[in-house]
Design a protein around this motif. Structure first.
Motif, PDB file in Angstrom:
ATOM      1  N   HIS A   1      30.339  70.445  40.982  1.00 21.03           N
ATOM      2  CA  HIS A   1      30.659  69.366  41.842  1.00 21.03           C
ATOM      3  C   HIS A   1      30.129  68.319  41.658  1.00 21.03           C
ATOM      4  CE1 HIS A   1      32.886  72.479  44.224  1.00 21.03           C
ATOM      5  NE2 HIS A   1      31.983  73.389  44.033  1.00 21.03           N
ATOM      6  N   MET A   2      29.969  67.494  40.561  1.00 21.53           N
ATOM      7  CA  MET A   2      29.348  66.328  40.295  1.00 21.53           C
ATOM      8  C   MET A   2      30.095  65.301  40.780  1.00 21.53           C
ATOM      9  SD  MET A   2      27.130  67.111  36.834  1.00 21.53           S
ATOM     10  CE  MET A   2      26.532  65.287  36.835  1.00 21.53           C
ATOM     11  N   SER A   3      29.685  63.995  40.775  1.00 12.49           N
ATOM     12  CA  SER A   3      30.700  62.907  40.915  1.00 12.49           C
ATOM     13  C   SER A   3      30.943  62.399  39.664  1.00 12.49           C
ATOM     14  CB  SER A   3      29.752  61.867  41.608  1.00 12.49           C
ATOM     15  OG  SER A   3      28.741  61.123  41.011  1.00 12.49           O
ATOM     16  N   LEU A   4      32.193  61.838  39.428  1.00 16.93           N
ATOM     17  CA  LEU A   4      32.780  61.148  38.063  1.00 16.93           C
ATOM     18  C   LEU A   4      31.306  60.071  37.604  1.00 16.93           C
ATOM     19  CD1 LEU A   4      34.861  60.748  36.133  1.00 16.93           C
ATOM     20  CD2 LEU A   4      35.697  58.918  37.592  1.00 16.93           C
ATOM     21  N   LYS A   5      30.880  59.334  38.534  1.00 16.53           N
ATOM     22  CA  LYS A   5      29.739  58.713  37.905  1.00 16.53           C
ATOM     23  C   LYS A   5      28.621  59.319  37.386  1.00 16.53           C
ATOM     24  CE  LYS A   5      26.642  55.019  39.540  1.00 16.53           C
ATOM     25  NZ  LYS A   5      26.162  54.162  40.660  1.00 16.53           N
ATOM     26  N   ASP A   6      28.093  60.548  37.790  1.00 17.32           N
ATOM     27  CA  ASP A   6      27.177  61.186  37.180  1.00 17.32           C
ATOM     28  C   ASP A   6      27.713  61.872  35.905  1.00 17.32           C
ATOM     29  OD1 ASP A   6      25.345  60.640  39.508  1.00 17.32           O
ATOM     30  OD2 ASP A   6      26.007  62.569  40.608  1.00 17.32           O
ATOM     31  N   TYR A   7      28.779  62.248  35.867  1.00 17.64           N
ATOM     32  CA  TYR A   7      29.265  62.752  34.657  1.00 17.64           C
ATOM     33  C   TYR A   7      29.499  61.813  33.682  1.00 17.64           C
ATOM     34  CZ  TYR A   7      32.033  64.972  31.072  1.00 17.64           C
ATOM     35  OH  TYR A   7      32.361  65.785  29.816  1.00 17.64           O
ATOM     36  N   LYS A   8      29.896  60.864  33.797  1.00 18.30           N
ATOM     37  CA  LYS A   8      29.968  59.431  32.835  1.00 18.30           C
ATOM     38  C   LYS A   8      28.577  59.216  32.355  1.00 18.30           C
ATOM     39  CE  LYS A   8      34.421  57.501  33.922  1.00 18.30           C
ATOM     40  NZ  LYS A   8      34.906  57.738  32.742  1.00 18.30           N
TER      41      LYS A   8
ATOM     42  N   ASN B   1      33.341  83.218  30.674  1.00 18.22           N
ATOM     43  CA  ASN B   1      33.365  81.847  30.358  1.00 18.22           C
ATOM     44  C   ASN B   1      34.704  81.422  30.684  1.00 18.22           C
ATOM     45  OD1 ASN B   1      30.866  81.924  29.367  1.00 18.22           O
ATOM     46  ND2 ASN B   1      31.340  82.274  27.290  1.00 18.22           N
ATOM     47  N   PRO B   2      34.807  80.053  31.107  1.00 21.46           N
ATOM     48  CA  PRO B   2      35.984  79.316  31.337  1.00 21.46           C
ATOM     49  C   PRO B   2      36.896  79.113  30.006  1.00 21.46           C
ATOM     50  CG  PRO B   2      34.004  77.786  31.215  1.00 21.46           C
ATOM     51  CD  PRO B   2      33.526  79.001  31.292  1.00 21.46           C
ATOM     52  N   ARG B   3      37.982  79.121  30.325  1.00 22.73           N
ATOM     53  CA  ARG B   3      39.034  79.050  29.167  1.00 22.73           C
ATOM     54  C   ARG B   3      39.098  77.640  28.626  1.00 22.73           C
ATOM     55  NH1 ARG B   3      42.519  82.898  28.312  1.00 22.73           N
ATOM     56  NH2 ARG B   3      43.965  81.394  27.180  1.00 22.73           N
TER      57      ARG B   3
ATOM     58  N   PHE C   1      27.620  70.116  28.387  1.00 22.11           N
ATOM     59  CA  PHE C   1      27.406  69.947  29.701  1.00 22.11           C
ATOM     60  C   PHE C   1      27.588  71.388  30.494  1.00 22.11           C
ATOM     61  CE2 PHE C   1      29.323  69.687  33.977  1.00 22.11           C
ATOM     62  CZ  PHE C   1      28.607  69.034  34.785  1.00 22.11           C
ATOM     63  N   LEU C   2      28.426  72.279  29.904  1.00 25.90           N
ATOM     64  CA  LEU C   2      28.649  73.647  30.734  1.00 25.90           C
ATOM     65  C   LEU C   2      27.359  74.522  30.407  1.00 25.90           C
ATOM     66  CD1 LEU C   2      32.204  74.194  29.881  1.00 25.90           C
ATOM     67  CD2 LEU C   2      31.589  73.797  31.861  1.00 25.90           C
ATOM     68  N   VAL C   3      26.896  74.285  28.909  1.00 22.50           N
ATOM     69  CA  VAL C   3      25.948  75.405  28.811  1.00 22.50           C
ATOM     70  C   VAL C   3      24.678  74.891  29.569  1.00 22.50           C
ATOM     71  CG1 VAL C   3      24.198  75.802  26.941  1.00 22.50           C
ATOM     72  CG2 VAL C   3      26.635  75.803  26.335  1.00 22.50           C
ATOM     73  N   ARG C   4      24.292  73.710  29.895  1.00 24.36           N
ATOM     74  CA  ARG C   4      23.151  73.231  30.664  1.00 24.36           C
ATOM     75  C   ARG C   4      23.391  73.389  32.146  1.00 24.36           C
ATOM     76  NH1 ARG C   4      21.487  67.399  27.324  1.00 24.36           N
ATOM     77  NH2 ARG C   4      21.390  68.314  25.444  1.00 24.36           N
ATOM     78  N   ALA C   5      24.608  73.630  32.686  1.00 26.40           N
ATOM     79  CA  ALA C   5      25.104  73.722  34.094  1.00 26.40           C
ATOM     80  C   ALA C   5      24.970  75.237  34.391  1.00 26.40           C
ATOM     81  CB  ALA C   5      26.339  73.116  34.250  1.00 26.40           C
ATOM     82  N   GLY C   6      25.127  76.060  33.210  1.00 24.34           N
ATOM     83  CA  GLY C   6      25.049  77.532  33.432  1.00 24.34           C
ATOM     84  C   GLY C   6      26.411  77.891  33.416  1.00 24.34           C
ATOM     85  N   PHE C   7      27.396  77.390  32.890  1.00 22.80           N
ATOM     86  CA  PHE C   7      28.858  77.704  33.114  1.00 22.80           C
ATOM     87  C   PHE C   7      29.336  78.397  31.974  1.00 22.80           C
ATOM     88  CE2 PHE C   7      28.337  74.987  36.889  1.00 22.80           C
ATOM     89  CZ  PHE C   7      29.280  75.649  37.653  1.00 22.80           C
TER      90      PHE C   7
ATOM     91  N   MET D   1      34.990  70.650  39.174  1.00 23.57           N
ATOM     92  CA  MET D   1      35.497  71.962  38.983  1.00 23.57           C
ATOM     93  C   MET D   1      34.022  72.611  38.503  1.00 23.57           C
ATOM     94  SD  MET D   1      37.697  73.649  36.135  1.00 23.57           S
ATOM     95  CE  MET D   1      38.949  72.698  36.570  1.00 23.57           C
ATOM     96  N   PHE D   2      33.277  71.947  37.586  1.00 27.53           N
ATOM     97  CA  PHE D   2      32.009  72.741  37.087  1.00 27.53           C
ATOM     98  C   PHE D   2      30.601  71.936  37.662  1.00 27.53           C
ATOM     99  CE2 PHE D   2      35.160  73.417  33.807  1.00 27.53           C
ATOM    100  CZ  PHE D   2      35.359  74.849  33.810  1.00 27.53           C
TER     101      PHE D   2
END
Length: 367
Positions: free
Chosen positions: A335-342, A315-317, A294-300, A332-333
């Motif tokens: 600003h997505m909703s919990l529903k979208d992340y799930k 990079n985040p710890r 998720f972090l890679v695809r979101a650019g974090f 945090m990474f």
């Protein structure tokens, strides 16, 4: 001489005994009370090791009836020196036992068949060791099977935990889990010594075992072997923090630990220090991969190319990546909703299942 009732006599007999465990004994003082003739009664006073003295269990300044010999005044937790705010000023042992048996019978009707005098002995022994009535009741009601243990068996267990630095609250947590009650004291002692040998000393041992009692079931030799394997991946000083942060690292299949380590080290480019300060080995590989992808695809998160690549510091710890709830991580990474992340996590789970199925098909073809 006024005769004491049966229940009062049982309490009187118990509290006038001298106990040497934990540097504790009771000093008997004779008091003369008026009333129906001249009656002699024993006033008891707690004494602790090194000359420490606590308030009298029954004040010699107060005239009491024979019935009141079964009452305690403000039980004190002798390990912390604090009074349990949830208790009454005077606790009737007989009433406390009745309440415990009544509450336990609601979940286990067989409790009614227990010997009441044996249960009273057990409860009195805990109170004399400094357990508050509230703690005693909560532990026994939460684990009615403990009522089937004799006073001698429970006393040995409680004394052993005390010797190794456990507070009453920590001991209660472990006893409620049922782990320690099925083990012999010698086996428990070997387990304690094994953890101390690897460096888990002072308050680290009581803290980790009270939070994760299952560690007591690990064979001492197996624990030593697991520590030897971990030293191939981490520094010796990192072993105890690893176990404290991820207790299941002691039981987890070694191949799974290696997979997690290699993924974080090689695919994410994160070194051992961050692994130690996170709870990495408390999670599954799929969980770690989902967060990372998720972090890679979101650019974090960008994979560092070299050891001294400055991108490593942006990079985040690892602890921020893993040790957060899904809702906090999504906010945090990106600003997505919990529903979208799930929804994203569910999609990744399907991808992992396909990978696993493909891997199994390849293995079958090779055979």
């Amino acid at each position: 001489m006024v005769s004491l009732g049966r229940n009062s006599f049982q309490v009187f007999r118990a509290i006038t005994g001298i106990r040497f465990g934990s540097c504790l004994y009771l000093e008997k003082k004779t008091c003369i009370f008026g009333g129906l003739g001249s009656v002699q009664k024993q006033c008891l006073k707690y004494h602790y090791g090194c000359g420490d003295s606590r308030p009298s269990v029954i004040s010699p300044k107060k005239t009491v009836s024979p019935r009141e010999f079964s009452k305690f005044s403000k039980a004190v937790d002798h390990q912390k020196g604090t009074v349990d705010t949830g208790q009454l000023d005077i606790t009737d042992v007989t009433t406390l036992v009745t309440e415990i048996l009544t509450d336990c019978a609601q979940n286990d009707i067989m409790v009614q068949s227990l010997n009441r005098l044996a249960v009273t002995d057990l409860v009195e022994d805990l109170l004399l060791k400094g357990w508050s009535p509230t703690l005693t009741r909560n532990m026994l009601v939460s684990s009615p099977n403990l009522l089937k243990r004799s006073k001698t068996q429970m006393s040995k267990l409680v004394d052993l935990f005390l010797v190794y630095g456990f507070t009453n609250n920590q001991t209660a947590l472990i006893l409620k889990s049922g782990v320690a009650t099925s083990m012999k004291t010698n086996r428990l002692k070997e387990g304690f010594d094994a953890f101390r040998k690897i460096g888990m000393r002072d308050q680290k041992l009581p803290r980790i075992l009270s939070n994760f009692p299952e560690l007591l079931t690990q064979d001492p030799s197996a624990l030593t072997h697991r520590v030897t394997l971990l030293k191939e991946l981490f520094k010796t000083d990192d072993i105890v923090p690893l176990i404290v942060g991820s207790p299941n690292i002691v039981f987890e299949d070694w191949s799974n630990i290696l997979k997690l380590f290699r993924y974080v080290f090689f695919d994410m480019g994160i070194k051992q220090r961050q692994m130690v300060t996170s709870k990495l080995f408390s999670y599954s590989l799929n969980f770690v991969r989902t967060r990372h992808i998720f972090l890679v695809r979101a650019g974090f998160h960008v994979r560092p190319r070299k050891e001294d690549d400055p991108v490593r510091n942006t990079n985040p710890r690892l602890s921020d990546i893993l040790d957060t709830s899904d809702a906090h991580f999504a906010k945090m990474f990106g600003h997505m909703s919990l529903k979208d992340y799930k929804a994203f996590a569910a999609m990744m789970e399907r991808e992992f299942d396909k990978e696993h199925q493909t891997g199994n098909d390849s293995s079958n073809e090779d055979e």
